[in-house]
Design an enzyme around this catalytic site. Structure first.
Site, PDB file in Angstrom:
ATOM      1  N   CYS A   1      25.182 -37.882  -9.933  1.00 52.90           N
ATOM      2  CA  CYS A   1      24.168 -37.409 -10.881  1.00 52.90           C
ATOM      3  C   CYS A   1      24.313 -38.089 -12.234  1.00 52.90           C
ATOM      4  O   CYS A   1      23.315 -38.348 -12.916  1.00 52.90           O
ATOM      5  CB  CYS A   1      24.241 -35.894 -11.019  1.00 52.90           C
ATOM      6  SG  CYS A   1      23.649 -35.058  -9.539  1.00 52.90           S
TER       7      CYS A   1
ATOM      8  N   CYS B   1      28.004 -34.159 -11.323  1.00 54.61           N
ATOM      9  CA  CYS B   1      28.871 -34.936 -10.428  1.00 54.61           C
ATOM     10  C   CYS B   1      28.649 -36.437 -10.705  1.00 54.61           C
ATOM     11  O   CYS B   1      27.743 -36.835 -11.445  1.00 54.61           O
ATOM     12  CB  CYS B   1      28.578 -34.599  -8.966  1.00 54.61           C
ATOM     13  SG  CYS B   1      27.101 -35.401  -8.311  1.00 54.61           S
TER      14      CYS B   1
ATOM     15  N   ASN C   1      19.398 -27.502  -6.940  1.00 56.91           N
ATOM     16  CA  ASN C   1      19.984 -28.157  -5.764  1.00 56.91           C
ATOM     17  C   ASN C   1      19.257 -27.743  -4.487  1.00 56.91           C
ATOM     18  O   ASN C   1      18.804 -26.602  -4.342  1.00 56.91           O
ATOM     19  CB  ASN C   1      21.495 -27.940  -5.663  1.00 56.91           C
ATOM     20  CG  ASN C   1      21.952 -26.508  -5.712  1.00 56.91           C
ATOM     21  OD1 ASN C   1      21.299 -25.660  -6.302  1.00 56.91           O
ATOM     22  ND2 ASN C   1      23.076 -26.231  -5.076  1.00 56.91           N
ATOM     23  N   VAL C   2      19.127 -28.722  -3.600  1.00 56.64           N
ATOM     24  CA  VAL C   2      18.406 -28.545  -2.338  1.00 56.64           C
ATOM     25  C   VAL C   2      19.346 -28.988  -1.224  1.00 56.64           C
ATOM     26  O   VAL C   2      19.600 -30.189  -1.067  1.00 56.64           O
ATOM     27  CB  VAL C   2      17.108 -29.384  -2.316  1.00 56.64           C
ATOM     28  CG1 VAL C   2      16.390 -29.224  -0.968  1.00 56.64           C
ATOM     29  CG2 VAL C   2      16.180 -28.980  -3.455  1.00 56.64           C
TER      30      VAL C   2
ATOM     31  N   GLU D   1      20.516 -32.097 -10.672  1.00 53.34           N
ATOM     32  CA  GLU D   1      20.210 -33.150 -11.643  1.00 53.34           C
ATOM     33  C   GLU D   1      19.440 -34.293 -10.980  1.00 53.34           C
ATOM     34  O   GLU D   1      18.534 -34.880 -11.576  1.00 53.34           O
ATOM     35  CB  GLU D   1      21.489 -33.717 -12.271  1.00 53.34           C
ATOM     36  CG  GLU D   1      22.389 -32.695 -12.939  1.00 53.34           C
ATOM     37  CD  GLU D   1      23.431 -32.119 -12.001  1.00 53.34           C
ATOM     38  OE1 GLU D   1      23.097 -31.783 -10.855  1.00 53.34           O
ATOM     39  OE2 GLU D   1      24.588 -31.999 -12.420  1.00 53.34           O
TER      40      GLU D   1
END
Ligand code: THU
Length: 144
Positions: free
Chosen positions: A100, A97, A48-49, A61
């Site tokens: 994703c 989520c 994650n970014v 993802e």
């Protein structure tokens, strides 16, 4: 249910856990790693970014899907592993989520696969097909 060999499964889980360490998550401190496995044996990871404008943050993802597309993959997605936790320590099982799920579905539908999704927690790994997480998915064929 899983068509993965035990070796593939362990390697995919290790890759997702490893990708947690590359997360840029200074705002939530919830570090996530994802690993995608393709039929040709290639594995692609994402983390994650986050962004100071919080809503712009990208999930692990989604980052992995974008990296895979950029590397030329258009299908052949056979399995995905997702790991995450506060401070990089696994806790509850992490399922992708909604956004994703849709991103993974696009890649899956391009090659007509239904990848196994390995959702990793501290004490268990829950394994289910993407079609269970996202039934009757919208996708490329819907636009035909
Ligand atoms: N996150 C993911 O990377 N993948 C998911 O499927 C759920 C959430 C990230 C987004 C955000 O950076 C952090 O986890 C907390 O929501």
């Amino acid at each position: 249910m899983s068509a993965l060999s035990e070796q593939q499964r362990e390697a995919l889980i290790a890759a997702a856990r490893g990708a947690m360490h590359h997360a840029y998550a200074p705002y939530s401190n919830f570090r996530v790693g994802a690993a995608l496995l393709f039929a040709d044996g290639v594995m692609i990871t994402g983390s994650n970014v986050e962004n100071a404008s919080y809503g712009l943050s990208l999930c692990a993802e989604t980052v992995a899907c974008a990296a895979a597309m950029q590397a030329g993959h258009r299908g052949g997605l056979i399995a995905v592993a997702v790991a995450g936790g506060t401070g990089g320590v696994a806790g509850a099982v992490v399922t992708p989520c909604g956004r994703c799920r849709q991103m993974l579905s696009e890649l899956a539908q391009l090659g007509e696969t239904d990848p196994d999704i390995l959702c990793i927690g501290a004490h268990e790994i829950v394994d289910m097909p993407l079609s269970t997480l996202l039934p009757r998915a919208f996708g490329p064929a819907t636009l035909d």
